[in-house]
Design a protein around this motif. Structure first.
Motif, PDB file in Angstrom:
ATOM      1  N   ASP A  50       0.864  -1.173   0.000  1.00 37.32           N
ATOM      2  CA  ASP A  50       0.000   0.000   0.000  1.00 37.32           C
ATOM      3  C   ASP A  50       0.902   1.225   0.000  1.00 37.32           C
ATOM      4  O   ASP A  50       2.099   1.112  -0.274  1.00 37.32           O
ATOM      5  N   ASP A  51       0.351   2.379   0.311  1.00 34.52           N
ATOM      6  CA  ASP A  51       1.165   3.604   0.263  1.00 34.52           C
ATOM      7  C   ASP A  51       2.300   3.607   1.271  1.00 34.52           C
ATOM      8  O   ASP A  51       3.297   4.291   1.081  1.00 34.52           O
ATOM      9  N   ASN A  52       2.163   2.837   2.351  1.00 32.43           N
ATOM     10  CA  ASN A  52       3.172   2.845   3.410  1.00 32.43           C
ATOM     11  C   ASN A  52       3.985   1.558   3.515  1.00 32.43           C
ATOM     12  O   ASN A  52       4.918   1.500   4.303  1.00 32.43           O
ATOM     13  N   HIS A  53       3.625   0.541   2.762  1.00 35.55           N
ATOM     14  CA  HIS A  53       4.289  -0.763   2.881  1.00 35.55           C
ATOM     15  C   HIS A  53       4.587  -1.343   1.504  1.00 35.55           C
ATOM     16  O   HIS A  53       3.778  -1.215   0.584  1.00 35.55           O
ATOM     17  N   TYR A  74      10.296  -3.433 -11.234  1.00 35.31           N
ATOM     18  CA  TYR A  74       9.231  -3.011 -10.328  1.00 35.31           C
ATOM     19  C   TYR A  74       9.791  -2.773  -8.928  1.00 35.31           C
ATOM     20  O   TYR A  74       9.472  -1.782  -8.283  1.00 35.31           O
ATOM     21  N   PHE A  75      10.629  -3.671  -8.469  1.00 37.03           N
ATOM     22  CA  PHE A  75      11.241  -3.532  -7.150  1.00 37.03           C
ATOM     23  C   PHE A  75      12.049  -2.227  -7.060  1.00 37.03           C
ATOM     24  O   PHE A  75      11.898  -1.457  -6.117  1.00 37.03           O
ATOM     25  N   ILE A  76      12.875  -1.972  -8.052  1.00 39.53           N
ATOM     26  CA  ILE A  76      13.698  -0.754  -8.049  1.00 39.53           C
ATOM     27  C   ILE A  76      12.803   0.486  -8.083  1.00 39.53           C
ATOM     28  O   ILE A  76      13.044   1.462  -7.374  1.00 39.53           O
ATOM     29  N   LYS A  77      11.763   0.462  -8.904  1.00 39.22           N
ATOM     30  CA  LYS A  77      10.833   1.592  -8.973  1.00 39.22           C
ATOM     31  C   LYS A  77      10.204   1.861  -7.607  1.00 39.22           C
ATOM     32  O   LYS A  77      10.101   3.009  -7.178  1.00 39.22           O
ATOM     33  N   GLU A  78       9.804   0.816  -6.895  1.00 43.64           N
ATOM     34  CA  GLU A  78       9.192   0.980  -5.580  1.00 43.64           C
ATOM     35  C   GLU A  78      10.199   1.497  -4.553  1.00 43.64           C
ATOM     36  O   GLU A  78       9.857   2.309  -3.693  1.00 43.64           O
ATOM     37  N   ARG A  82       9.740   5.103  -2.660  1.00 37.57           N
ATOM     38  CA  ARG A  82       9.595   5.117  -1.215  1.00 37.57           C
ATOM     39  C   ARG A  82      10.813   5.700  -0.484  1.00 37.57           C
ATOM     40  O   ARG A  82      10.809   5.807   0.724  1.00 37.57           O
ATOM     41  N   LYS A  83      11.848   6.049  -1.230  1.00 43.28           N
ATOM     42  CA  LYS A  83      13.042   6.604  -0.608  1.00 43.28           C
ATOM     43  C   LYS A  83      12.695   7.920   0.072  1.00 43.28           C
ATOM     44  O   LYS A  83      12.063   8.789  -0.493  1.00 43.28           O
TER      45      LYS A  83
END
Length: 86
Positions: A50-53, A74-78, A82-83
């Motif tokens: 979600d927006d926080n996890h 996808y992992f790198i984008k997330e 979230r950085k």
């Protein structure tokens, strides 16, 4: 693959994976969802996003496969999204 999952967005309704583990999950507690099952009903992926996890757990080895670029991207984008600025 569960149609309400990130994995479905990345791979569609199925993917061939190289699962080779001695351990497995039998159930998943809220807030996690089961993202994917194998043909013999073993849980292959879970997620809580979600927006926080951002938690995506997979029961296979993408580093040994050739068709996992979309998962890595996808992992790198997330991670970048979230950085937090220091």
């Amino acid at each position: 693959i569960n149609k309400d999952s990130v994995l479905y967005k990345l791979f569609g309704d199925s993917i061939l994976v190289n699962s080779r583990h001695s351990y497995r999950l039998d159930k998943v507690n809220i807030p996690f969802i089961i993202s994917a099952y194998s043909d013999d009903n073993v849980i292959e992926a879970i997620e809580y996003i979600d927006d926080n996890h951002f938690v995506l757990g997979i029961q296979w080895h993408p580093e040994d496969m050739n068709n996992m670029e979309c998962l890595y991207n996808y992992f790198i984008k997330e991670v970048i999204k979230r950085k937090k600025d220091n």
